[in-house]
Design a protein around this motif. Structure first.
Motif, PDB file in Angstrom:
ATOM      1  N   LEU A  53       0.913   6.568 -23.139  1.00  0.00           N
ATOM      2  CA  LEU A  53       0.235   7.055 -24.338  1.00  0.00           C
ATOM      3  C   LEU A  53      -0.092   8.537 -24.231  1.00  0.00           C
ATOM      4  CD1 LEU A  53      -2.261   4.131 -25.078  1.00  0.00           C
ATOM      5  CD2 LEU A  53       0.097   4.426 -25.872  1.00  0.00           C
ATOM      6  N   THR A  54       0.087   9.253 -25.345  1.00  0.00           N
ATOM      7  CA  THR A  54      -0.279  10.655 -25.425  1.00  0.00           C
ATOM      8  C   THR A  54      -0.817  10.937 -26.815  1.00  0.00           C
ATOM      9  OG1 THR A  54       0.470  12.920 -24.963  1.00  0.00           O
ATOM     10  CG2 THR A  54       1.995  11.494 -26.159  1.00  0.00           C
ATOM     11  N   GLU A  55      -1.408  12.108 -27.028  1.00  0.00           N
ATOM     12  CA  GLU A  55      -2.068  12.389 -28.297  1.00  0.00           C
ATOM     13  C   GLU A  55      -1.078  12.717 -29.406  1.00  0.00           C
ATOM     14  OE1 GLU A  55      -3.866  16.339 -28.994  1.00  0.00           O
ATOM     15  OE2 GLU A  55      -3.644  16.633 -26.833  1.00  0.00           O
ATOM     16  N   ASP A  56      -1.505  12.399 -30.624  1.00  0.00           N
ATOM     17  CA  ASP A  56      -0.791  12.812 -31.830  1.00  0.00           C
ATOM     18  C   ASP A  56      -1.863  13.073 -32.891  1.00  0.00           C
ATOM     19  OD1 ASP A  56       1.151  13.293 -33.799  1.00  0.00           O
ATOM     20  OD2 ASP A  56       2.462  11.727 -33.067  1.00  0.00           O
ATOM     21  N   ILE A  57      -1.499  13.003 -34.143  1.00  0.00           N
ATOM     22  CA  ILE A  57      -2.393  13.384 -35.234  1.00  0.00           C
ATOM     23  C   ILE A  57      -3.692  12.590 -35.200  1.00  0.00           C
ATOM     24  CG2 ILE A  57      -2.636  13.395 -37.748  1.00  0.00           C
ATOM     25  CD1 ILE A  57       0.372  13.907 -37.911  1.00  0.00           C
ATOM     26  N   GLY A  58      -4.805  13.301 -35.280  1.00  0.00           N
ATOM     27  CA  GLY A  58      -6.118  12.668 -35.328  1.00  0.00           C
ATOM     28  C   GLY A  58      -6.679  12.268 -33.986  1.00  0.00           C
ATOM     29  N   VAL A  59      -5.944  12.560 -32.917  1.00  0.00           N
ATOM     30  CA  VAL A  59      -6.342  12.163 -31.558  1.00  0.00           C
ATOM     31  C   VAL A  59      -6.400  13.409 -30.681  1.00  0.00           C
ATOM     32  CG1 VAL A  59      -5.666  10.788 -29.536  1.00  0.00           C
ATOM     33  CG2 VAL A  59      -5.378   9.864 -31.845  1.00  0.00           C
ATOM     34  N   THR A  60      -7.388  13.462 -29.792  1.00  0.00           N
ATOM     35  CA  THR A  60      -7.612  14.637 -28.950  1.00  0.00           C
ATOM     36  C   THR A  60      -7.340  14.308 -27.482  1.00  0.00           C
ATOM     37  OG1 THR A  60      -9.930  14.137 -28.472  1.00  0.00           O
ATOM     38  CG2 THR A  60      -9.454  15.307 -30.539  1.00  0.00           C
ATOM     39  N   PRO A  61      -7.203  15.345 -26.646  1.00  0.00           N
ATOM     40  CA  PRO A  61      -7.097  15.080 -25.206  1.00  0.00           C
ATOM     41  C   PRO A  61      -8.281  14.290 -24.666  1.00  0.00           C
ATOM     42  CG  PRO A  61      -6.430  17.331 -25.677  1.00  0.00           C
ATOM     43  CD  PRO A  61      -6.982  16.770 -26.956  1.00  0.00           C
ATOM     44  N   ALA A  62      -9.479  14.503 -25.220  1.00  0.00           N
ATOM     45  CA  ALA A  62     -10.651  13.740 -24.774  1.00  0.00           C
ATOM     46  C   ALA A  62     -10.486  12.248 -25.073  1.00  0.00           C
ATOM     47  CB  ALA A  62     -11.907  14.280 -25.449  1.00  0.00           C
ATOM     48  N   ASP A  63      -9.849  11.922 -26.202  1.00  0.00           N
ATOM     49  CA  ASP A  63      -9.593  10.523 -26.537  1.00  0.00           C
ATOM     50  C   ASP A  63      -8.638   9.892 -25.524  1.00  0.00           C
ATOM     51  OD1 ASP A  63     -11.157  10.727 -28.872  1.00  0.00           O
ATOM     52  OD2 ASP A  63      -9.438  11.423 -30.039  1.00  0.00           O
ATOM     53  N   ILE A  64      -7.600  10.647 -25.155  1.00  0.00           N
ATOM     54  CA  ILE A  64      -6.648  10.125 -24.171  1.00  0.00           C
ATOM     55  C   ILE A  64      -7.332   9.970 -22.805  1.00  0.00           C
ATOM     56  CG2 ILE A  64      -4.450  10.550 -23.001  1.00  0.00           C
ATOM     57  CD1 ILE A  64      -4.222   9.767 -25.962  1.00  0.00           C
ATOM     58  N   ALA A  65      -8.300  10.819 -22.524  1.00  0.00           N
ATOM     59  CA  ALA A  65      -9.066  10.671 -21.281  1.00  0.00           C
ATOM     60  C   ALA A  65      -9.825   9.349 -21.273  1.00  0.00           C
ATOM     61  CB  ALA A  65     -10.020  11.843 -21.107  1.00  0.00           C
ATOM     62  N   PHE A  66     -10.331   8.919 -22.433  1.00  0.00           N
ATOM     63  CA  PHE A  66     -10.975   7.601 -22.512  1.00  0.00           C
ATOM     64  C   PHE A  66      -9.952   6.495 -22.244  1.00  0.00           C
ATOM     65  CE2 PHE A  66     -14.178   9.564 -25.615  1.00  0.00           C
ATOM     66  CZ  PHE A  66     -15.160   9.667 -24.637  1.00  0.00           C
ATOM     67  N   VAL A  67      -8.762   6.631 -22.843  1.00  0.00           N
ATOM     68  CA  VAL A  67      -7.693   5.654 -22.601  1.00  0.00           C
ATOM     69  C   VAL A  67      -7.387   5.570 -21.102  1.00  0.00           C
ATOM     70  CG1 VAL A  67      -5.270   5.062 -23.047  1.00  0.00           C
ATOM     71  CG2 VAL A  67      -6.680   6.035 -24.884  1.00  0.00           C
ATOM     72  N   ALA A  68      -7.365   6.741 -20.457  1.00  0.00           N
ATOM     73  CA  ALA A  68      -7.003   6.817 -19.038  1.00  0.00           C
ATOM     74  C   ALA A  68      -8.022   6.132 -18.131  1.00  0.00           C
ATOM     75  CB  ALA A  68      -6.838   8.273 -18.618  1.00  0.00           C
ATOM     76  N   GLN A  69      -9.228   5.869 -18.633  1.00  0.00           N
ATOM     77  CA  GLN A  69     -10.204   5.130 -17.824  1.00  0.00           C
ATOM     78  C   GLN A  69      -9.819   3.665 -17.691  1.00  0.00           C
ATOM     79  OE1 GLN A  69     -14.399   5.869 -18.686  1.00  0.00           O
ATOM     80  NE2 GLN A  69     -13.856   7.792 -19.695  1.00  0.00           N
ATOM     81  N   GLU A  70      -8.911   3.213 -18.554  1.00  0.00           N
ATOM     82  CA  GLU A  70      -8.525   1.802 -18.546  1.00  0.00           C
ATOM     83  C   GLU A  70      -7.082   1.573 -18.126  1.00  0.00           C
ATOM     84  OE1 GLU A  70     -10.786  -0.430 -19.035  1.00  0.00           O
ATOM     85  OE2 GLU A  70     -12.366   0.945 -19.688  1.00  0.00           O
ATOM     86  N   THR A  71      -6.235   2.605 -18.197  1.00  0.00           N
ATOM     87  CA  THR A  71      -4.828   2.480 -17.792  1.00  0.00           C
ATOM     88  C   THR A  71      -4.331   3.826 -17.286  1.00  0.00           C
ATOM     89  OG1 THR A  71      -2.568   1.957 -18.540  1.00  0.00           O
ATOM     90  CG2 THR A  71      -4.053   2.916 -20.170  1.00  0.00           C
ATOM     91  N   PRO A  72      -3.508   3.831 -16.249  1.00  0.00           N
ATOM     92  CA  PRO A  72      -2.961   5.100 -15.752  1.00  0.00           C
ATOM     93  C   PRO A  72      -1.821   5.636 -16.608  1.00  0.00           C
ATOM     94  CG  PRO A  72      -2.086   3.281 -14.465  1.00  0.00           C
ATOM     95  CD  PRO A  72      -3.092   2.684 -15.415  1.00  0.00           C
ATOM     96  N   SER A  73      -1.387   4.872 -17.581  1.00  0.00           N
ATOM     97  CA  SER A  73      -0.194   5.239 -18.348  1.00  0.00           C
ATOM     98  C   SER A  73      -0.545   6.184 -19.500  1.00  0.00           C
ATOM     99  CB  SER A  73       0.496   3.987 -18.880  1.00  0.00           C
ATOM    100  OG  SER A  73       0.957   3.197 -17.818  1.00  0.00           O
ATOM    101  N   THR A  74      -0.894   7.422 -19.155  1.00  0.00           N
ATOM    102  CA  THR A  74      -1.234   8.429 -20.162  1.00  0.00           C
ATOM    103  C   THR A  74      -0.627   9.773 -19.782  1.00  0.00           C
ATOM    104  OG1 THR A  74      -3.296   9.050 -19.039  1.00  0.00           O
ATOM    105  CG2 THR A  74      -3.441   7.307 -20.711  1.00  0.00           C
ATOM    106  N   LEU A  75      -0.484  10.628 -20.795  1.00  0.00           N
ATOM    107  CA  LEU A  75      -0.037  12.004 -20.607  1.00  0.00           C
ATOM    108  C   LEU A  75      -0.813  12.896 -21.575  1.00  0.00           C
ATOM    109  CD1 LEU A  75       3.876  11.822 -20.489  1.00  0.00           C
ATOM    110  CD2 LEU A  75       2.386  12.547 -18.636  1.00  0.00           C
ATOM    111  N   GLY A  76      -0.968  14.167 -21.219  1.00  0.00           N
ATOM    112  CA  GLY A  76      -1.467  15.147 -22.168  1.00  0.00           C
ATOM    113  C   GLY A  76      -2.951  15.385 -22.181  1.00  0.00           C
ATOM    114  N   MET A  77      -3.703  14.769 -21.257  1.00  0.00           N
ATOM    115  CA  MET A  77      -5.153  14.965 -21.260  1.00  0.00           C
ATOM    116  C   MET A  77      -5.533  16.422 -21.075  1.00  0.00           C
ATOM    117  SD  MET A  77      -6.790  11.824 -19.093  1.00  0.00           S
ATOM    118  CE  MET A  77      -5.714  12.119 -17.697  1.00  0.00           C
TER     119      MET A  77
END
Length: 343
Positions: free
Chosen positions: A115-139
């Motif tokens: 998962l990575t950010e797109d419209i309406g989503v911020t790097p901070a939001d992806i950081a929240f996602v990353a607390q539950e799964t390592p599968s993120t990019l773009g924080m």
């Protein structure tokens, strides 16, 4: 829309509906292809109904597959479209809960989707996602501004083919949608001396930007399609140009940051009208490149410039439309690399 028929026609692998009542999570997660690697899924958040979320996820995920392939990345394409919770996300704790719920729901798919950010989503939001799964990019990447700069560089390469010069000085550019990507693109074009017409579905946003960019003219989202210009740069949420509206266009080149601004029927229509179309997945890849590889904005945008230049060189060599060439290039890389696993 018959969902399975749509998936089969586009070649999708999976579509998952995500739900978590306490956080208000309602989302459509589409995986188009994992041939080149796990699917990079841009996460979008906006007010929309279920049908639009599903349709958007399917279209966006196909675009991400082609974008990653053209950019030479070892990722496939996915998309995660979130419907706005009824209670909204103004409360910071509610926003945290929404994106952590998303991360927890996606965790079982960690080997297949990133998962990575797109419209309406911020790097901070992806950081929240990353607390539950390592599968993120773009924080740690400002993907929107990097994408906007990459669109600017790709536009210059495309203009050399469509307009005879890559200089933007005095070139009439109509920018449809001035969110983060559109604003960045407009600022770079203004700095070079382009003549700007801008529009947004939120008129106050266009007016505010025009106040910053001396000489920019504001018009409505529908009226901008009738605006005489050299380049139309769609930077909205998708499908800004309906196929039946192509006859209204008074531009020579379509090149912008928006994912899938045209349907496949629309692509045929602009080709018939003699308008050059540089597809989204070729020109808006800089943010994805930066997030996936760690390169800076200049390097990521240069890769976009080189990709677009290669597309137009091939288009000239074989007398083919650039958008046709771009798709074939992406599909060829997918076929070639995918064949390695079948040897």
């Amino acid at each position: 829309m018959l969902i399975l028929d749509e998936m089969q026609s586009r070649g999708h692998e999976a579509l998952t509906l995500l739900h978590h009542a306490p956080s208000g999570l309602r989302a459509a997660l589409a995986i188009h292809s994992t041939v080149l690697g796990p699917a990079i899924a841009g996460v979008r958040l906006r007010e929309q109904d279920e049908a639009l979320a599903v349709r958007g996820a399917l279209a966006l995920s196909e675009s991400l597959t082609l974008k990653a392939a053209l950019a030479g990345l070892n990722y496939g394409g996915g998309a995660c479209v979130l419907m706005m919770p009824e209670a909204g996300v103004e409360d910071p704790h509610a926003r945290e809960a929404l994106f952590r719920a998303l991360g927890r729901q996606v965790q079982p798919l960690a080997s297949r989707v990133v998962l990575t950010e797109d419209i309406g989503v911020t790097p901070a939001d992806i950081a929240f996602v990353a607390q539950e799964t390592p599968s993120t990019l773009g924080m740690n990447t400002d993907t929107s501004s990097i994408t906007g700069y990459g669109v600017y560089r790709g536009m210059k390469a495309a203009a050399r083919y469509a307009l005879g010069s890559e200089s933007m000085r005095g070139v009439r550019v109509a920018v449809l949608g001035v969110g983060a990507v559109g604003r960045t693109l407009a600022a770079h074009l203004h700095r070079e001396g382009a003549r700007l017409t801008i529009a947004d579905e939120r008129p106050e946003r266009a007016v505010a930007l025009a106040d910053e960019l001396d000489g920019a003219v504001v018009t409505g989202p529908q009226e901008i399609l009738d605006t005489p210009c050299d380049i139309l740069a769609p930077c909205g949420y998708g499908h800004s140009i309906r196929s039946q509206e192509v006859s209204r266009l008074q531009c020579r080149l379509i090149a912008g940051g928006e994912h899938h601004p045209l349907s496949r029927q629309g692509e045929d229509a602009v080709k018939e009208a003699g308008i050059v179309y540089m597809p989204d997945y070729a020109i808006n890849a800089a943010g994805l490149i930066a997030a996936a590889t760690g390169v800076d904005a200049t390097q990521a945008a240069e890769r976009v410039y080189q990709t677009v230049a290669r597309i137009i060189s091939t288009a000239e060599q074989y007398a083919k439309a650039p958008h046709v060439v771009a798709r074939r290039m992406a599909e060829r890389r997918i076929d070639l690399i995918g064949s390695l696993g079948r040897a």
